[in-house]
Motif scaffolding. Sequence first.
Motif, PDB file in Angstrom:
ATOM      1  N   LYS A   1       0.802  -1.232   0.000  1.00 19.93           N
ATOM      2  CA  LYS A   1       0.000   0.000   0.000  1.00 19.93           C
ATOM      3  C   LYS A   1       0.833   1.280   0.000  1.00 19.93           C
ATOM      4  O   LYS A   1       0.384   2.296  -0.529  1.00 19.93           O
ATOM      5  CB  LYS A   1      -1.040  -0.006   1.123  1.00 19.93           C
ATOM      6  CG  LYS A   1      -0.523   0.256   2.508  1.00 19.93           C
ATOM      7  CD  LYS A   1      -1.727   0.322   3.439  1.00 19.93           C
ATOM      8  CE  LYS A   1      -1.470   0.663   4.870  1.00 19.93           C
ATOM      9  NZ  LYS A   1      -0.161   0.514   5.455  1.00 19.93           N
ATOM     10  N   ASP A   2       2.043   1.249   0.520  1.00 19.04           N
ATOM     11  CA  ASP A   2       2.888   2.448   0.516  1.00 19.04           C
ATOM     12  C   ASP A   2       3.973   2.412  -0.553  1.00 19.04           C
ATOM     13  O   ASP A   2       4.856   3.270  -0.577  1.00 19.04           O
ATOM     14  CB  ASP A   2       3.542   2.635   1.892  1.00 19.04           C
ATOM     15  CG  ASP A   2       2.506   2.875   2.981  1.00 19.04           C
ATOM     16  OD1 ASP A   2       1.490   3.530   2.671  1.00 19.04           O
ATOM     17  OD2 ASP A   2       2.699   2.383   4.112  1.00 19.04           O
TER      18      ASP A   2
ATOM     19  N   GLU B   1       5.382   3.201  -3.905  1.00 15.56           N
ATOM     20  CA  GLU B   1       5.009   4.220  -4.901  1.00 15.56           C
ATOM     21  C   GLU B   1       5.112   3.719  -6.331  1.00 15.56           C
ATOM     22  O   GLU B   1       4.685   4.396  -7.268  1.00 15.56           O
ATOM     23  CB  GLU B   1       5.887   5.463  -4.705  1.00 15.56           C
ATOM     24  CG  GLU B   1       5.530   6.189  -3.418  1.00 15.56           C
ATOM     25  CD  GLU B   1       6.444   7.362  -3.117  1.00 15.56           C
ATOM     26  OE1 GLU B   1       7.403   7.586  -3.878  1.00 15.56           O
ATOM     27  OE2 GLU B   1       6.182   8.036  -2.108  1.00 15.56           O
TER      28      GLU B   1
END
Length: 182
Positions: free
Chosen positions: A160-161, A163
Motif C-alpha cells: 500500500k505504501d 510508490e
Amino acid sequence: MVDVPPLSISHAGFHVFDMSRMVDFFATVYGFHIVDHGTYEETEEITFLSTDPSDHHQLVLYSGRTKSDDDVHYNHISFRADSMARLRTFHAALKDYPGVTRINTIVHGNAWSVYCFDPEGNRTEVFIDTPWHVAQPFGVPFDLSLSDEEIYNWTAELLKDNETVVPFDEWRASRAKEWGLQ
Ligand SMILES: [Fe+2]
C-alpha cells in the motif's frame, strides 16, 4: 526500433547428470509430457518436454552435465501457472519429491511464486501474476496456507505504501505503446 513481432520465450535447454531422474522430476511435479527422446553426439541422451502443444518443447534436457551442483549453473527457470490452487498443488508435489530442497514462497509484488532447488540443485520457480506491477527487484515471503482472499488482502496491505505500484494491465498497456506493439 526494429520491425519484428514481439517474442515470447519458448524453451530452455540445459545439461543434467541423471536423465531419468530429471525427466521424472519435471513429469511428476510439473506435469511435463515427454515429446521426444533421442541421442546426440552418438552417446549422449536428449529429451524434449512440453506441457503445451503450441510448443513442441519447453524444456530440453541434455545428458553430459559436468560441473558439480555447487558450481553456479544458471539462476532459475520459471513456469507460469493458472491459479493459487495450482500453486498449492505444485508446492505439495515439491515437498513430496525426493531430493527437492529449499522450497519457499515469495511474493514479488507482481507475482506469487513458489521456488525450489530441483534434485540436481537447479533453481526452479512456478508463479501466478498478481493484479499489480511493482518495480523489481522486490521479494517478501508469503504464507501459501492462507486462503486466496487472505493472500490477496495481505499482499495489498504489503504494497500500500509502495510508490511504484500500478495496475498490471495499465503497466502492460504502457509498455506495449512504448515498445510500438499496438
Ligand atoms: Fe523468476
